[in-house]
Scaffold this active site. Structure first.
Site, PDB file in Angstrom:
ATOM      1  CG  ASP A  82      42.780  46.094  45.111  1.00 29.55           C
ATOM      2  OD1 ASP A  82      42.251  46.614  44.103  1.00 29.55           O
ATOM      3  OD2 ASP A  82      42.495  44.949  45.517  1.00 29.55           O
ATOM      4  CG  ASP A 262      40.565  47.536  39.526  1.00 24.20           C
ATOM      5  OD1 ASP A 262      40.591  47.710  40.756  1.00 24.20           O
ATOM      6  OD2 ASP A 262      40.955  46.498  38.962  1.00 24.20           O
TER       7      ASP A 262
END
Length: 390
Positions: A82, A262
């Site tokens: 992440d 992302d």
């Protein structure tokens, strides 16, 4: 693997269709969480759009993971990569194993990722082993007592800017939690606070690698183009850069507007009004079953490339890159008679400081460099940029 002050970890790709949620539903919830987290950090008050009350839980549908070991003796954990958060934690699936190297910090920890995905527990420090002979000592790690939305995975490897961790601890709510990358750098294992990502597009299994400490010239072609982190909020809180985006080379969608890279988002998301322009150009129609937009095979033959200009590099995002893998249509509730687009609506209008999310289906096509030392993001072509596997 350790090579010339570079540390590499394999990246694995998993499909996880154990929940009822759709890909777009998950991605929009995540991006709201990213935006709201930045606003909360800046103002100290959650915005009205923050999720409250009972929220349906959606498991992450496509996850990219790394395998790390924690403790002495070490236990292995599969962690979701992440870049939109900075906290590393375990205990979602496999329970955390306390060993002689585990130390309590006196803090509780809590993280929310949107759409019911969350964890809460205690913060400890421990030894993290990334590869044989290479360890990070005193790494701060959350140990989950309660978690949701992470079925089949053990936790999260947070690789985002360290400031994203502020507010995650109690009682030390103002403290930053050093990332694995930051500790590798401060402990002298790598010479730059840099993480690079490389992918070989594939359905599942080991599809790429993370490189800590620099870049691997064997994984990209041409030169890496670097762009400084945007100063436009809230994209500036993440690995955000200004981008000029067109459909074909002449039809402008974004004119050096901010967005973020992302790894926790799957699709490529555009501001609602910008996305509407793209759909009009393509001639796609909404599909109720998948919540994505679809075109016919005949329309696909006429689908044109998108172009993302990031500083000096014009990144061609081919027609094939813009579609969901057709042999996996059934996995998202789709029909073999249609082609589904992976360009989608972010869920808010243009001009709110985060107009595009370059999710993993974008990042799979390029070599990406997250350079904290120089406050910039780099991007380059790879031999797989023009892959036609979809």
């Amino acid at each position: 693997m350790v090579l010339d002050n570079l540390v590499t970890l394999p990246i694995a790709k998993h499909f996880n269709f154990t929940g009822s949620g759709k890909i777009l539903q998950h991605d929009q919830a995540r991006t709201r969480s990213l935006r709201d987290r930045a606003i909360t950090r800046a103002t100290g008050t959650p915005p009205p759009s923050s999720e409250v009350g009972s929220v349906p839980i959606t498991n992450q549908i496509i996850a990219y993971t790394a395998f790390v070991k924690i403790g002495a003796p070490p236990t292995g954990y599969t962690l979701v990569i992440d870049t939109g958060s900075a906290n590393t934690w375990v205990g979602a699936e496999q329970p955390f194993v306390t060993t002689s190297s585990t130390r309590d910090t006196g803090n509780d920890v809590a993280m929310s990722y949107g759409h019911g995905k969350a964890m809460s527990g205690v913060e400890v420090t421990d030894t993290v082993t990334l590869s044989p002979g290479l360890t990070v000592s005193g790494q701060s790690i959350g140990v989950s007592a309660v978690s949701s939305g992470f079925a089949s995975f053990d936790g999260v490897l947070g690789l985002g800017p360290v400031g994203l961790s502020v507010g995650s601890l109690t009682p030390q709510s103002g403290a930053q939690v050093a990332t694995v990358t930051q500790n590798l750098y401060t402990q002298g294992s790598i010479t730059s606070e840099v993480v690079s990502m490389f992918f070989e597009p594939s359905t599942e299994g080991i599809i790429g690698e993370l490189t800590f400490g620099g870049t691997d010239p064997t994984k990209f072609t041409g030169q890496i183009s670097y762009a400084g982190i945007t100063d436009i909020y809230p994209s500036s809180e993440y690995f955000g850069v200004n981008q000029y985006v067109t459909y074909t080379r002449t039809k402008t969608l974004l004119s050096y507007n901010p967005g973020i890279f992302d790894a926790g988002t799957t699709l490529v998301l555009l501001a609602t009004d910008v996305f509407a322009k793209y759909i009009d150009m393509v001639g796609a129609e909404y599909d109720e079953d998948t919540q994505l937009f679809r075109i016919t095979p005949a329309q696909y033959e006429n689908l044109q490339s998108m172009f993302f200009t990031i500083n000096a590099l014009v990144c061609e995002f081919t027609a094939n890159a813009q579609i969901w893998p057709r042999h996996l249509n059934s996995m998202i509730g789709g029909s073999p008679d249609y082609v589904y687009l992976i360009i989608a609506d972010i869920g808010w209008p243009f001009g709110l400081g985060m107009d595009i999310i370059n999710g993993m289906l974008f990042l799979e096509r390029f070599y990406t460099v997250l350079d904290t030392t120089n406050n910039r993001v780099g991007i380059a072509y790879t031999q797989y940029t023009d892959n036609t596997t979809n």
